[in-house]
Design a protein around this motif. Structure first.
Motif, PDB file in Angstrom:
ATOM      1  N   TYR A   1       3.278   4.124   2.897  1.00 24.44           N
ATOM      2  CA  TYR A   1       4.632   4.695   2.762  1.00 24.44           C
ATOM      3  C   TYR A   1       4.562   6.220   2.835  1.00 24.44           C
ATOM      4  O   TYR A   1       5.431   6.872   3.409  1.00 24.44           O
ATOM      5  N   ASN A   2       3.491   6.779   2.241  1.00 19.85           N
ATOM      6  CA  ASN A   2       3.338   8.242   2.296  1.00 19.85           C
ATOM      7  C   ASN A   2       3.202   8.699   3.745  1.00 19.85           C
ATOM      8  O   ASN A   2       3.789   9.695   4.155  1.00 19.85           O
ATOM      9  N   LYS A   3       2.401   7.929   4.500  1.00 28.81           N
ATOM     10  CA  LYS A   3       2.204   8.269   5.922  1.00 28.81           C
ATOM     11  C   LYS A   3       3.534   8.151   6.676  1.00 28.81           C
ATOM     12  O   LYS A   3       3.889   8.991   7.498  1.00 28.81           O
ATOM     13  N   LEU A   4       4.256   7.092   6.351  1.00 29.57           N
ATOM     14  CA  LEU A   4       5.547   6.875   7.016  1.00 29.57           C
ATOM     15  C   LEU A   4       6.500   8.038   6.732  1.00 29.57           C
ATOM     16  O   LEU A   4       7.208   8.515   7.631  1.00 29.57           O
ATOM     17  N   LEU A   5       6.470   8.517   5.500  1.00 27.28           N
ATOM     18  CA  LEU A   5       7.363   9.627   5.138  1.00 27.28           C
ATOM     19  C   LEU A   5       7.097  10.844   6.028  1.00 27.28           C
ATOM     20  O   LEU A   5       8.025  11.481   6.531  1.00 27.28           O
TER      21      LEU A   5
ATOM     22  N   ARG B   1       0.839  -1.230   0.000  1.00 27.77           N
ATOM     23  CA  ARG B   1       0.000   0.000   0.000  1.00 27.77           C
ATOM     24  C   ARG B   1       0.858   1.257   0.000  1.00 27.77           C
ATOM     25  O   ARG B   1       1.470   1.599   1.012  1.00 27.77           O
ATOM     26  N   ILE B   2       0.841   1.986  -1.086  1.00 27.88           N
ATOM     27  CA  ILE B   2       1.675   3.189  -1.207  1.00 27.88           C
ATOM     28  C   ILE B   2       1.261   4.238  -0.153  1.00 27.88           C
ATOM     29  O   ILE B   2       2.097   4.965   0.364  1.00 27.88           O
TER      30      ILE B   2
ATOM     31  N   ILE C   1       8.891  -3.430  -2.109  1.00 26.23           N
ATOM     32  CA  ILE C   1       9.293  -2.448  -1.099  1.00 26.23           C
ATOM     33  C   ILE C   1      10.214  -1.399  -1.719  1.00 26.23           C
ATOM     34  O   ILE C   1      10.016  -0.194  -1.538  1.00 26.23           O
ATOM     35  N   ALA C   2      11.210  -1.874  -2.469  1.00 25.09           N
ATOM     36  CA  ALA C   2      12.166  -0.915  -3.041  1.00 25.09           C
ATOM     37  C   ALA C   2      11.457   0.078  -3.948  1.00 25.09           C
ATOM     38  O   ALA C   2      11.725   1.284  -3.897  1.00 25.09           O
TER      39      ALA C   2
ATOM     40  N   ALA D   1       8.799   5.434  -4.933  1.00 30.40           N
ATOM     41  CA  ALA D   1       7.584   6.134  -5.385  1.00 30.40           C
ATOM     42  C   ALA D   1       7.052   7.096  -4.323  1.00 30.40           C
ATOM     43  O   ALA D   1       6.509   8.157  -4.648  1.00 30.40           O
ATOM     44  N   SER D   2       7.216   6.758  -3.050  1.00 32.04           N
ATOM     45  CA  SER D   2       6.666   7.598  -1.982  1.00 32.04           C
ATOM     46  C   SER D   2       7.538   8.818  -1.708  1.00 32.04           C
ATOM     47  O   SER D   2       7.133   9.717  -0.994  1.00 32.04           O
TER      48      SER D   2
END
Ligand code: BG6
Length: 489
Positions: free
Chosen positions: A94-98, A90-91, A128-129, A134-135
């Protein structure tokens, strides 16, 4: 050391618990973590930061070689840890993680250097990579590094595919491929010892060395990993990576000064390039393929491989492999390298034995005189030692040779774990003891005919009783050349 955000995928997994957290803790105790350091643990399970920290503490108390003397230093360490739920595909996650990572870096006033550690199955590496990229997680101004664990592919083709995918998001210099055998302190010493001892440099050639024996025996069986192990076998699980890395580390010739990581890796590549290729038709002559049957280990009866839970009764998977290899270069031409590794063997032991030639053998030795060869022995684990076996005569029984040992032993509590060395190096950006893609590719290339010969059943599967040193064919591999595996009781 640079401020670092350590992003750990698979934070609730077994490797993190047993190896990664204890290694980080020991680095912290030794003052080897950056001042500004944060860890973002990621997993599918919901966890609060408090619960995550409690898990990390539990792992340190259970697995760390050093225990926290007081609560305050442990708390200071745990303060760096945070947890986020993440679904690998789920992208949005990753956005949230950023956002969380950026907030934390801003709070610490730290440069955004980020290390992404993938402690997850290799089937997730590519997703993952590419999501990291992308994020935007990897587009910050600081450096970025990707740490991955073996297996790097299942064969030559899949390894190449994997590398192609990863290199869309990370450059070779940014990829740190862990082969934990390269982190073992004695394996790292091989390089230093050779460089700093002219006597070893002088001896490290086919003029003096008769053969080299590299063994990694384990007493454990397939354990709870049937699903993984039955598809890989000893050849992919140990031989293609750990064993060939040991061979490279032993066979390199380094210049007489502190080598750069580039020099070490280039020399290792040269060793692999000089390895005589094995053709599929020759595999049966040079490689022994074994599988353990029921037996007894340290007084305890154990089941055979095909009776283990999750293993099919007709599985032809290899749990043992022995092979004869030759390096066709100026230094090693004519010196056989014998390599073996197996599960459910008599004892746990990883070692390299160098057997020296007997230059005067033909002219002076009487037929009935039993001489003992000079050996240089590197015990890698479970204990570390270097032993030189010389030969002397027993004063009580004149004429009889007996071995004399010159020994160096490390105190095992003082010796850092492989993962401490490797995580410390990854944080410092030192790639010396990580597998370069060239080495990985050449290893797969060398091993591919063995995989093909096994698949086509060109090599007989030899069974061996658990608790032994493997199939008789493994002894014959050496006996054919006039040698035997040293130290088999
Ligand atoms: C791992 C293998 O890479 O190395 C395991 O997947 C094996 O099957 C292990 O047991 C051995 O490591 P060590 O450090 O105990 O020799």
């Amino acid at each position: 050391m640079d401020a670092t955000t350590f992003v750990l995928f698979g934070a609730t997994g077994d490797l993190a618990k047993r190896k990664i957290y204890p290694a980080m803790y020991n680095l912290f105790v030794d003052g080897k973590l950056p001042q500004a350091f944060s860890v973002f643990g990621l997993g599918r399970r919901e966890l609060t930061d408090e619960k995550f920290r409690a898990n990390v503490e539990h792992s340190i108390r259970t697995f760390s070689r050093r225990q926290p003397a007081d609560g305050s230093s442990l708390n200071a360490f745990l303060e760096a840890f945070r947890y986020s739920v993440l679904d690998i595909g789920r992208i949005e996650d990753y956005n949230k993680l950023l956002q969380l990572v950026e907030q934390r870096e801003a709070a610490l006033g730290a440069d955004p250097n980020r290390l992404f550690y993938l402690s997850v199955g290799p089937e997730f590496f590519e997703t993952i990579a590419s999501n990291i990229q992308a994020s935007g997680l990897s587009s910050a101004a600081g450096w970025k590094r990707l740490v991955i664990e073996k297996p790097f592919g299942h064969d030559l083709q899949s390894a190449r595919n994997l590398n192609k995918h990863l290199s869309r998001s990370f450059t070779e210099d940014e990829i740190f491929r862990i082969d934990h055998y390269l982190g073992k302190p004695m394996v790292q010493k091989l390089e230093i010892l050779q460089q700093s001892n002219p006597v070893l440099q002088a001896l490290w050639t086919n003029r003096h060395i008769a053969n080299v024996q590299i063994t990694a025996n384990e007493t454990v069986g397939v354990e709870e990993r049937a699903g993984y192990y039955d598809h890989v076998g000893a050849v992919r699980d140990m031989f293609q990576n750990h064993m060939l890395q040991l061979l490279m580390m032993l066979a390199i010739h380094l210049p007489n000064h502190n080598s750069t990581s580039d020099e070490v890796r280039t020399k290792k590549k040269k060793v692999m390039e000089a390895l005589e290729p094995l053709f599929k038709e020759d595999v049966a002559f040079n490689v022994v393929r074994g599988q353990y049957a029921a037996g007894e280990i340290q007084g305890k009866a154990v089941a055979g491989y095909t009776s283990e839970p999750g293993i099919a009764a007709d599985s032809a998977n290899d749990t043992f492999i022995a092979a004869k290899l030759q390096i066709d270069d100026y230094f090693w031409r004519g010196v056989p390298f014998y390599i073996r590794t197996g599960k459910r063997m008599k004892e746990k032991s990883t070692r390299i034995v160098i057997e020296f030639k007997e230059p005067l053998k033909q002219s002076s030795q009487k037929n009935d005189e039993r001489r003992i060869p000079n050996l240089l022995v590197f015990e890698i684990s479970p204990n570390e030692s270097i032993t030189l076996q010389l030969s002397t005569r027993d004063p009580q029984h004149r004429g009889e040779f007996k071995p004399m040992f010159i020994d160096f032993r490390s105190d095992s509590h003082e010796v850092p774990e492989a993962y401490e060395n490797l995580i410390g190096d990854a944080l410092n950006g030192d790639p010396t003891f990580f597998a370069h893609w060239d080495e990985v590719e050449l290893s797969w290339k060398w091993v591919q005919p063995i995989l093909d010969a096994f698949t086509e059943n060109l090599v007989p599967l030899q069974t061996y009783a658990a608790g032994t040193y493997g199939p008789a064919a493994s002894d014959e591999l050496l006996a054919r050349d006039g040698y035997r595996w040293q130290f088999d009781a």
